[in-house]
Motif scaffolding. Structure first.
Motif, mmCIF file in Angstrom:
data_model
loop_
_atom_site.group_PDB
_atom_site.id
_atom_site.type_symbol
_atom_site.label_atom_id
_atom_site.label_comp_id
_atom_site.label_asym_id
_atom_site.label_seq_id
_atom_site.Cartn_x
_atom_site.Cartn_y
_atom_site.Cartn_z
ATOM 1 N N UNK A 46 0.843 -1.195 0.000
ATOM 2 C CA UNK A 46 0.000 0.000 0.000
ATOM 3 C C UNK A 46 0.878 1.245 0.000
ATOM 4 N N UNK A 47 0.245 2.404 -0.204
ATOM 5 C CA UNK A 47 0.887 3.720 -0.093
ATOM 6 C C UNK A 47 2.125 3.832 -0.978
ATOM 7 N N UNK A 48 2.031 3.521 -2.273
ATOM 8 C CA UNK A 48 3.244 3.432 -3.085
ATOM 9 C C UNK A 48 3.843 4.791 -3.456
ATOM 10 N N UNK A 49 5.166 4.816 -3.550
ATOM 11 C CA UNK A 49 5.921 5.953 -4.059
ATOM 12 C C UNK A 49 6.831 5.432 -5.163
ATOM 13 N N UNK A 50 6.837 6.075 -6.331
ATOM 14 C CA UNK A 50 7.585 5.559 -7.467
ATOM 15 C C UNK A 50 8.559 6.606 -7.988
ATOM 16 N N UNK A 51 9.792 6.173 -8.303
ATOM 17 C CA UNK A 51 10.800 7.032 -8.909
ATOM 18 C C UNK A 51 11.524 6.244 -9.987
ATOM 19 N N UNK A 52 12.195 6.988 -10.869
ATOM 20 C CA UNK A 52 12.963 6.375 -11.948
ATOM 21 C C UNK A 52 14.354 6.981 -11.931
ATOM 22 N N UNK A 53 15.371 6.118 -11.984
ATOM 23 C CA UNK A 53 16.746 6.606 -11.933
ATOM 24 C C UNK A 53 17.654 5.647 -12.688
ATOM 25 N N UNK A 54 18.386 6.197 -13.655
ATOM 26 C CA UNK A 54 19.397 5.439 -14.403
ATOM 27 C C UNK A 54 18.829 4.151 -14.990
ATOM 28 N N UNK A 55 17.658 4.269 -15.624
ATOM 29 C CA UNK A 55 17.065 3.143 -16.325
ATOM 30 C C UNK A 55 16.316 2.156 -15.470
ATOM 31 N N UNK A 56 16.088 2.486 -14.212
ATOM 32 C CA UNK A 56 15.419 1.542 -13.315
ATOM 33 C C UNK A 56 14.287 2.228 -12.568
ATOM 34 N N UNK A 57 13.149 1.514 -12.447
ATOM 35 C CA UNK A 57 12.021 1.966 -11.641
ATOM 36 C C UNK A 57 12.166 1.429 -10.220
ATOM 37 N N UNK A 58 11.742 2.279 -9.270
ATOM 38 C CA UNK A 58 11.728 1.898 -7.856
ATOM 39 C C UNK A 58 10.346 2.214 -7.292
ATOM 40 N N UNK A 59 9.716 1.230 -6.643
ATOM 41 C CA UNK A 59 8.472 1.460 -5.920
ATOM 42 C C UNK A 59 8.720 1.143 -4.445
ATOM 43 N N UNK A 60 8.592 2.152 -3.602
ATOM 44 C CA UNK A 60 8.655 1.990 -2.151
ATOM 45 C C UNK A 60 7.218 1.913 -1.639
ATOM 46 N N UNK A 61 6.947 1.027 -0.695
ATOM 47 C CA UNK A 61 5.557 0.837 -0.276
ATOM 48 C C UNK A 61 5.467 0.268 1.135
ATOM 49 N N UNK A 62 4.322 0.529 1.767
ATOM 50 C CA UNK A 62 3.950 -0.112 3.024
ATOM 51 C C UNK A 62 3.715 -1.595 2.779
ATOM 52 N N UNK A 72 8.795 -2.109 2.102
ATOM 53 C CA UNK A 72 9.006 -2.908 0.913
ATOM 54 C C UNK A 72 9.554 -2.054 -0.212
ATOM 55 N N UNK A 73 10.469 -2.623 -0.999
ATOM 56 C CA UNK A 73 11.030 -1.950 -2.165
ATOM 57 C C UNK A 73 10.995 -2.912 -3.343
ATOM 58 N N UNK A 74 10.354 -2.472 -4.423
ATOM 59 C CA UNK A 74 10.310 -3.248 -5.662
ATOM 60 C C UNK A 74 11.094 -2.502 -6.737
ATOM 61 N N UNK A 75 11.923 -3.218 -7.488
ATOM 62 C CA UNK A 75 12.709 -2.596 -8.554
ATOM 63 C C UNK A 75 12.460 -3.333 -9.861
ATOM 64 N N UNK A 76 12.559 -2.572 -10.959
ATOM 65 C CA UNK A 76 12.305 -3.151 -12.276
ATOM 66 C C UNK A 76 12.980 -2.304 -13.351
ATOM 67 N N UNK A 77 13.477 -2.966 -14.387
ATOM 68 C CA UNK A 77 14.014 -2.255 -15.540
ATOM 69 C C UNK A 77 12.944 -1.987 -16.596
ATOM 70 N N UNK A 78 11.884 -2.782 -16.614
ATOM 71 C CA UNK A 78 10.875 -2.623 -17.666
ATOM 72 C C UNK A 78 9.495 -2.249 -17.155
ATOM 73 N N UNK A 79 9.310 -2.160 -15.842
ATOM 74 C CA UNK A 79 8.019 -1.756 -15.293
ATOM 75 C C UNK A 79 7.021 -2.878 -15.091
ATOM 76 N N UNK A 80 7.333 -4.096 -15.516
ATOM 77 C CA UNK A 80 6.403 -5.210 -15.313
ATOM 78 C C UNK A 80 6.992 -6.338 -14.473
ATOM 79 N N UNK A 81 8.293 -6.582 -14.624
ATOM 80 C CA UNK A 81 8.952 -7.667 -13.889
ATOM 81 C C UNK A 81 9.689 -7.067 -12.703
#
Length: 454
Positions: A46-62, A72-81
């Motif tokens: 829940x409560x996601x925060x998303x940023x993009x840096x150097x070709x990678x997406x980061x989602x920080x969340x409760x 929790x931290x989710x990372x992805x190069x393509x936004x789906x995996x």
């Protein structure tokens, strides 16, 4: 207007200066379809925060249910995996004070400041703490001397949570925060930040707009300041996203004619969407938010939410269009198709084993008994297989898995011994030539979103 190259993609004036968007037709009401794009993440967050840096997406969340001792931290190069991890800061143990209370770690906001460093504003124990890092990947460290930036007793009648940073196009940073107690009387505060991002430049102001409860998120569009926020109760079906318009970052704010822009749609199984972030990918703006896990209503007392993403339309005058929340088609254009591995089908559909192969994070297979369970996957023909990627129901829990292989479905060979794992995806390497794979789960009632076979 120039591109803002130092702040996160969530809070710049440029995000909402896109051309008007023509939205696709509503997605079907079914949420249990194969290949659904939403939920975006495999698990309860829940409560996601998303940023993009150097070709990678980061989602920080409760982390659900209802927070954890870490984020929790989710990372992805393509936004789906997406790959799951937990930042080393904040933790409930490290970010605590005599007035913090017993609430968990909630609601991160991550932003790149004009000074080039990244800052995280996060709720820990009903207070706002701030940390800093050289990159979204960390290492994250406390930035305020081991004390909260906003203490619980700053305004005792309200909840000191949900801080959200905004960097204006002139480089000036602001911090918005505030909620209510017992699901009523939410208040929104804002303060100008000094260049160090951890000191107030003047006194905080109460800028609460109509129908505000929590989760403020500021964006700028056509020279106006749009304060978006959540209203209602996230544990029920009343949560929604509203917004109000002001001429300055301090308002005064008047609720917009198109507010609310995102709310419950029971007929389409969209329940209590809210606590969002707004960002841009390419020329398209999006809204990232959490909503109640399906099927709804849930059983038990746990609050389980999932993160979804949908397109956000912008009118020629800069106002926000109402969002058509989806289950499947929302992420077209934002990201590439998710890598779901080799196609397979269960030999027998025990306990909805097909849900582990439907590329849909709203549906899962659950081990049917107290000892665990088994799925036998049929790849359709004898072929080389290099490994498996498992996405368990809770990435923070530990599960016991083993995998066996067979060419004929009768004679089996162990290719991955029974062992304990956690995370998401859990990668098991097993180079073999086979038609059938048998996944054995030795964890009672374990849930599995997807089993991808490579």
């Amino acid at each position: 207007m120039r591109r803002l190259n130092h702040t996160r993609l969530l809070a710049s004036a440029l995000l909402l200066c896109a051309a008007p968007l023509t939205l696709a037709a509503d997605a079907p009401a079914r949420w249990d379809r194969v290949g659904a794009g939403n939920p975006l993440l495999p698990g309860y967050f829940a409560d996601p925060s998303i940023v993009h840096d150097k070709g990678r997406w980061y989602i920080f969340a409760t982390i659900d249910p209802w927070g954890d001792d870490r984020l929790g931290l989710w990372t992805s190069e393509n936004g789906r995996d997406w790959r799951f991890s937990m930042p080393e800061w904040p933790t409930k143990q490290a970010a605590t004070s005599p007035t913090s209370g017993d609430a968990k770690v909630w609601a991160p906001s991550v932003v790149r400041a004009p000074n080039g460093r990244w800052y995280m504003y996060v709720s820990v124990g009903s207070e706002v703490w701030v940390g800093t890092a050289p990159s979204p990947a960390g290492p994250w460290r406390d930035a305020h001397g081991g004390t909260p930036l906003i203490a619980r007793d700053f305004a005792p009648k309200y909840h000191m949570i949900d801080a959200e940073a905004f960097v204006d196009d002139d480089g000036q940073a602001y911090l918005y925060w505030g909620s209510g107690l017992n699901w009523t009387n939410g208040h929104c505060f804002v303060v100008k930040l000094k260049p160090d991002m951890v000191s107030f430049d003047g006194p905080p102001r109460d800028v609460t707009p109509a129908n505000y409860f929590e989760g403020p998120f500021m964006v700028k569009s056509k020279g106006r300041y749009l304060l978006t926020y959540s209203d209602g109760n996230t544990t029920k079906d009343t949560y929604k996203v509203r917004y109000a318009i002001g001429d300055t970052p301090f308002g005064p704010f008047r609720e917009a004619p198109t507010s609310p822009i995102l709310q419950t749609d029971v007929a389409r199984d969209i329940i209590s969407p809210g606590h969002h972030a707004i960002f841009r990918s390419g020329r398209q703006s999006y809204i990232l938010y959490h909503r109640q896990a399906l099927p709804w209503p849930q059983t038990g007392d746990a609050v389980l939410r999932q993160v979804a993403v949908d397109r956000l339309g912008i009118a020629p005058d800069g106002s926000l269009a109402r969002v058509r929340a989806t289950h499947g088609d929302a992420v077209a254009g934002f990201v590439t198709k998710r890598d779901s591995g080799l196609r397979w089908r269960p030999v027998t559909d025990v306990a909805n084993a097909r849900h582990a192969a439907d590329d849909n994070y709203a549906t899962l297979w659950r081990a049917p008994d107290a000892d665990g369970g088994t799925i036998i996957a049929d790849l359709g023909r004898v072929r080389p297989v290099t490994g498996s990627r498992l996405r368990p129901e809770f990435p923070t829990h530990r599960y016991r898995y083993a995998i066996e292989a067979s060419r004929d479905g009768r004679n089996w060979t162990s290719v991955a011994s029974m062992a304990e794992h956690s995370g998401s995806p859990i990668t098991l390497r097993h180079t073999v030539v086979a038609r059938y794979l048998r996944l054995r789960v030795a964890t009672p009632r374990a849930g599995l979103w997807e089993w991808s076979i490579d």
